[in-house]
Scaffold this active site. Sequence first.
Site, mmCIF file in Angstrom:
data_model
loop_
_atom_site.group_PDB
_atom_site.id
_atom_site.type_symbol
_atom_site.label_atom_id
_atom_site.label_comp_id
_atom_site.label_asym_id
_atom_site.label_seq_id
_atom_site.Cartn_x
_atom_site.Cartn_y
_atom_site.Cartn_z
ATOM 1 N N LYS A 52 0.825 -1.212 0.000
ATOM 2 C CA LYS A 52 0.000 0.000 0.000
ATOM 3 C C LYS A 52 0.859 1.262 0.000
ATOM 4 O O LYS A 52 0.587 2.198 -0.739
ATOM 5 C CB LYS A 52 -0.943 0.012 1.207
ATOM 6 C CG LYS A 52 -1.912 -1.170 1.234
ATOM 7 C CD LYS A 52 -2.947 -1.027 2.341
ATOM 8 C CE LYS A 52 -2.363 -1.046 3.743
ATOM 9 N NZ LYS A 52 -1.833 -2.361 4.172
ATOM 10 N N ARG B 3 11.203 -0.081 11.887
ATOM 11 C CA ARG B 3 9.879 -0.317 12.480
ATOM 12 C C ARG B 3 9.921 -1.558 13.353
ATOM 13 O O ARG B 3 10.127 -2.669 12.869
ATOM 14 C CB ARG B 3 8.826 -0.494 11.377
ATOM 15 C CG ARG B 3 8.329 0.808 10.830
ATOM 16 C CD ARG B 3 7.240 0.612 9.820
ATOM 17 N NE ARG B 3 6.097 -0.172 10.299
ATOM 18 C CZ ARG B 3 4.960 -0.281 9.634
ATOM 19 N NH1 ARG B 3 4.811 0.341 8.466
ATOM 20 N NH2 ARG B 3 3.973 -0.991 10.117
#
Length: 191
Positions: free
Chosen positions: A14, A134
């Site tokens: 995405k 992350r």
Amino acid sequence: MFNLILFGPPGSGKGTQSENIIAAYGLQHLSTGNLLREEIGNATPLGLEAKRLMDQGQLVPDEVVIGMVRNFIEARSAAKGFLFDGFPRTTAQCVALDALLKENGNEINIVLALEVSEEELVKRLLGRGLTSGRSDDTNETIIRARIKEYHDKTTAVATYYAQFNKVVHVKGEGTVDSIYADLKQEIDHKI
Ligand code: ADP
């Protein structure tokens, strides 16, 4: 306004495809994941609470996310349209987004759903974890928990928009360029 939801599991591409689409169509990119990571970076109370949930692969409460989205949209009332990335993730978020857009006579025009197999998702996310910084991408247990949250709660988003015939499924495996070409074709049909 042209409003698009880019939908799909964590790791489905995405973020990557959003960059291509916003550049081509002049849309504002609204990624709730990015907004939450900004709050974490600024060590706000919201960010600290969100980090705890994100690090377990769980969703942040609807009210929190919906409030952030409302602020983002209201600050950009002159936008040509929005690309929603990672939002909505629950049926309650879908209902809130529709209501928010309707206040100004707008709606979601298309939901593009990227399809990627679970093994490919885990491979991509572990790969991203090596460089992204992350913490939710470095541990396979957390990654699988996020994919489970997606199946438990987020697939309902596709069901919600399917009742309005807004969902188009696109294969999310292949090269970035070939997937973008497929997405572009679907957008151009609707725009
Ligand atoms: P990914 O799609 O790779 O999981 P995101 O950056 O979209 O990454 O989201 C990271 C995390 O942020 C999610 O696992 C979740 O904890 C939280 N989050 C992001 N968007 C939402 C949302 N709309 N509702 C609830 N939680 C969210």
